[in-house]
Enzyme design. Structure first.
Site, short mmCIF file in Angstrom:
data_model
loop_
_atom_site.label_atom_id
_atom_site.label_comp_id
_atom_site.label_asym_id
_atom_site.label_seq_id
_atom_site.Cartn_x
_atom_site.Cartn_y
_atom_site.Cartn_z
N ARG A 1 32.16 49.30 31.76
CA ARG A 1 33.41 49.60 32.47
C ARG A 1 34.13 50.66 31.65
O ARG A 1 34.59 50.39 30.56
CB ARG A 1 34.21 48.29 32.51
CG ARG A 1 35.40 48.26 33.38
CD ARG A 1 36.15 46.94 33.13
NE ARG A 1 36.88 46.99 31.87
CZ ARG A 1 37.15 45.94 31.10
NH1 ARG A 1 36.70 44.76 31.40
NH2 ARG A 1 37.85 46.09 29.99
N HIS B 1 40.20 46.59 32.34
CA HIS B 1 39.82 45.55 33.31
C HIS B 1 40.49 45.82 34.66
O HIS B 1 39.86 45.80 35.70
CB HIS B 1 40.24 44.18 32.76
CG HIS B 1 40.23 43.07 33.76
ND1 HIS B 1 39.07 42.62 34.36
CD2 HIS B 1 41.23 42.33 34.29
CE1 HIS B 1 39.38 41.64 35.21
NE2 HIS B 1 40.67 41.45 35.18
N TYR C 1 41.03 46.33 22.50
CA TYR C 1 39.87 45.52 22.16
C TYR C 1 38.55 46.28 22.11
O TYR C 1 37.52 45.71 21.81
CB TYR C 1 39.76 44.30 23.09
CG TYR C 1 39.78 44.61 24.58
CD1 TYR C 1 38.63 45.02 25.24
CD2 TYR C 1 40.96 44.49 25.32
CE1 TYR C 1 38.64 45.30 26.60
CE2 TYR C 1 40.99 44.77 26.68
CZ TYR C 1 39.82 45.17 27.32
OH TYR C 1 39.85 45.45 28.65
#
Lengths: 327, 358
Positions: free
Chosen positions: B256, B260, B269
């Site tokens: 990705r 998100h 992260y």
């Protein structure tokens, strides 16, 4: 009319609906070769074969989820949760998916699914084979919740549930399975979902109940008639959709209401019924609304004196009615 | 984490745009139309996706789940499906939805919070996205079981992410599918992260694909950024399912590129170097465009022409979605049940009496 047991009414309804409609199939744990642990599905696998009477792994969430997917494809699954206590792993599927598929697809997809589950205690079933779970689902719009008390209603309502376009939770009181017998017509009939029924006419006190406790209420009424107290008994039969008109009518008959169910007092469906009465029939009341329900403990104990204490019975109900009558 | 993602998988087209020996065989079997179709869809999906992120920033759609980086996994798998097949998607599968036949304007409507966006045209077997994670996987198994009961040839595919493989529903669905050998395909886009949690924390087994072994059906790991490999693996799985040989678990290893959702900040992260590696060196569209150009099937001018065409289609779909009048407040009660119960009808009437704005 032949007299049959409550559980035979389940079996007959399944057998007849599976014959009537090839889209209907049954799935669950031990429903096939064993014919169900209570023998509710006995004879089905012999009649319809193992593809339409599917013995599944121990997989409640998938039993519900697979049924949802098959229903989307146009089938009419009837899933069995072996005990209502074991429905918990399937709650996400029932609440997040079954109840919402029609709504979140703007009416494109539907979930014509029945989930049958034996519930309730008084059978020495201990903590995990005795629970009443209806209150977990009554606050979830999109579901219909049916809880019949007589063989006639079981058969007629289960047929209606199978023919319904939306997901129906069909809770069968396991103590009723072989205890309760009644007349059931041989010919095809249905009982409409969402209609309560007056099971006894009376003038002094109204009892509103469903399931096993409905029979206790009728027994109490019989006893109290000898004491000169006339009891009106309404069987809800369906919790969702609630037959409000029937509730309000039953309240107006006597002005005194006792709501009885085996599910816990707090959060139990009786609270909703009481709220409806308080909102819409306050001026009909001659006494405070009274509830007699399962105690607020986490489960039904196995120890006989404790199980007995948890369970309602005709005497407890008669006592509560007397108090109301005297109010 | 990256090491785990890079264990063996089926790859036909290298990040440099070179075909392997097996890749050549697959490539030679494809029609010219199909070859260009992969490009066109991936490019279209990417442009849609980038535009959607902009629309979200402009406040014209709600929180959006971007899919950039996963175009090959979605396009390759969806193009292998037929009209009769069932699709049970998660919330990042807009590329799949488009290919299945969901009009673009409706996909925009969905992200505007409009439930009409979930209504596929007649005959399109696409369910609305399942948001609770993994709940749609047993549904696909159920539809596949229904296909078997009805003796039809349709297959059912569930799309889900790596995070879903930790949910009970994934395992219950796999087990059910394996026991009854249903014509289902469990298609996992392993994009490395479930929001912030890396796959190494999601799973002790280094791959998703190997989990199929426990359920006694094939698990295939494929380079999810290689559209040819994804298409071919998916096609094989579909053929197996139609032939009555049961389910397949496919793990498409992808990445990705963005957060998100538009409400997430992935820099908290993911190391920048890792993102850069995927964006600069492993991009699914870049590698496929390189191949097409090397094969003389796509020119710079044709590329620009197609992008202009995409833009026009996207513009028009946005216009259509934005000019569509929202349902009135009483629509709140529509489709709770096939026939509204007295309770919903009463509440709907109360809403009307309050003078619900039209």
């Amino acid at each position: 009319m032949p007299v049959i047991s409550y559980i035979d009414a389940v079996t007959q309804a399944l057998m007849e609906e599976m014959k009537r409609d090839p889209r209907v199939f049954v799935l669950g744990e031990d429903v096939g070769v064993r014919g169900g642990v209570f023998r509710a599905t006995v004879g089905l696998i012999e009649e319809f074969g193992e593809d339409r009477v599917l013995d599944t792994p121990l997989t409640e969430s998938a039993i519900a989820g697979v049924a949802i997917g098959a229903a989307a494809y146009g089938m009419r699954p009837v899933a069995e949760m072996q005990f209502a206590d074991f429905i918990m792993p399937a709650v996400n599927q029932i609440v997040s998916e079954a109840a919402k598929i029609r709504y979140r697809s703007n009416g494109t997809w539907s979930c014509p699914l029945v989930i049958r589950a034996p519930y309730g205690g008084g059978v020495h079933g201990a903590l995990y084979h005795s629970q009443s779970v209806e209150k977990i689902f009554t606050g979830v719009p999109g579901l219909k919740i049916v809880m019949p008390s007589t063989p006639y209603d079981v058969k007629g309502l289960l047929k209606s549930a199978i023919r319904d376009e939306d997901p129906v939770l069909f809770f069968e009181h396991k103590r009723c399975y072989r205890l309760i017998k009644g007349e059931v017509p041989v010919e095809d009939y249905t009982v409409p979902i969402g209609k309560a029924e007056v099971k006894r006419e009376g003038t002094d006190v109204t009892v509103i109940s469903y399931g096993l406790t409905l029979h206790f209420a009728l027994q109490a009424a019989e006893q109290l008639a000898k004491e000169g107290i006339s009891v009106h008994v309404l069987d809800l039969r369906t919790l969702i959709p609630l037959d409000k008109e029937a509730v309000l009518e039953a309240v107006a008959k006597t002005g005194k209401v006792l709501i009885v169910h085996e599910d816990n007092l707090t959060g139990g469906f009786g609270g909703e019924v009481a709220a409806v009465i308080a909102e819409e029939a306050f001026f009909e009341l001659d006494a405070p609304i009274k509830r007699l329900c399962g105690p607020d403990v986490p489960a039904m104990p196995y120890s006989p004196p404790l199980e007995k204490e948890f369970m309602l019975n005709p005497e407890k109900i008669a006592k509560a009615i007397r108090e109301l009558a005297e109010f | 984490m990256l090491g785990q993602l890079e264990t063996t998988y089926v790859q036909y087209l290298s990040p440099e745009g070179k075909l392997s020996v097996a890749g050549h065989a697959v490539w030679n079997q494809l029609s010219a139309e199909m070859k260009i179709s992969f490009y066109r869809w991936m490019s279209f999906v990417r442009m849609f996706d980038r535009r959607s992120v902009i629309l979200q920033r402009q406040g014209r759609i709600g929180t959006y789940a971007a899919l950039e980086g996963q175009e090959a996994a979605q396009v390759g798998s969806a193009l292998a499906l037929s009209k009769e097949d069932w699709i049970f998607p998660s919330y990042r599968e807009h590329g799949v939805a488009m290919i299945a036949g969901m009009p673009l304007s409706q996909i925009f409507l969905y992200w505007m919070g409009r439930v009409e966006g979930c209504k596929p045209p007649e005959g399109v077997r696409l369910l609305p996205p399942s948001v609770p994670i993994a709940t749609q996987i047993p549904h696909a198994v159920g539809a596949a079981w229904a296909s078997k009961l009805k003796k039809e040839t349709s297959v059912a595919v569930a799309y889900f992410g790596d995070g879903a493989t930790s949910e009970g529903d994934f395992h219950e669905a796999c087990n059910f599918a394996g026991v009854f050998r249903v014509p289902a395909i469990l298609f996992c886009q392993n994009n490395g992260y479930a929001i912030s949690v890396p796959f190494s924390r999601q799973s002790a087994s280094p791959t998703v694909a190997e989990k199929a072994k426990a359920y006694n059906f094939p698990g295939i790991r494929v380079d999810g950024n290689d559209v040819l490999a994804v298409y071919d693996v998916m096609k094989q799985a579909i053929e197996r399912a139609r032939a009555g040989e049961g389910p397949t678990l496919i793990e498409a290893v992808t990445y990705r590129k963005g957060p998100h959702t538009t409400a997430d900040d992935a820099t908290r992260y993911r190391p920048a170097s890792e993102v850069e590696e995927w964006v600069k060196h492993k991009d699914p569209l870049t590698r496929y465009t390189r191949l097409l150009k090397a094969e003389g099937l796509l020119s710079d001018a044709e590329e620009r022409e197609w992008e202009a065409e995409c833009k026009a289609q996207i513009d028009s779909a946005i216009k259509e979605a934005e000019s569509s009048v929202p349902a009135p407040p009483e629509h709140l009660f529509a489709h709770v049940y096939a026939k509204l119960t007295p309770n919903e009808l009463r509440q709907q009437q109360q809403l009307r009496k309050r003078g619900g704005r039209r």
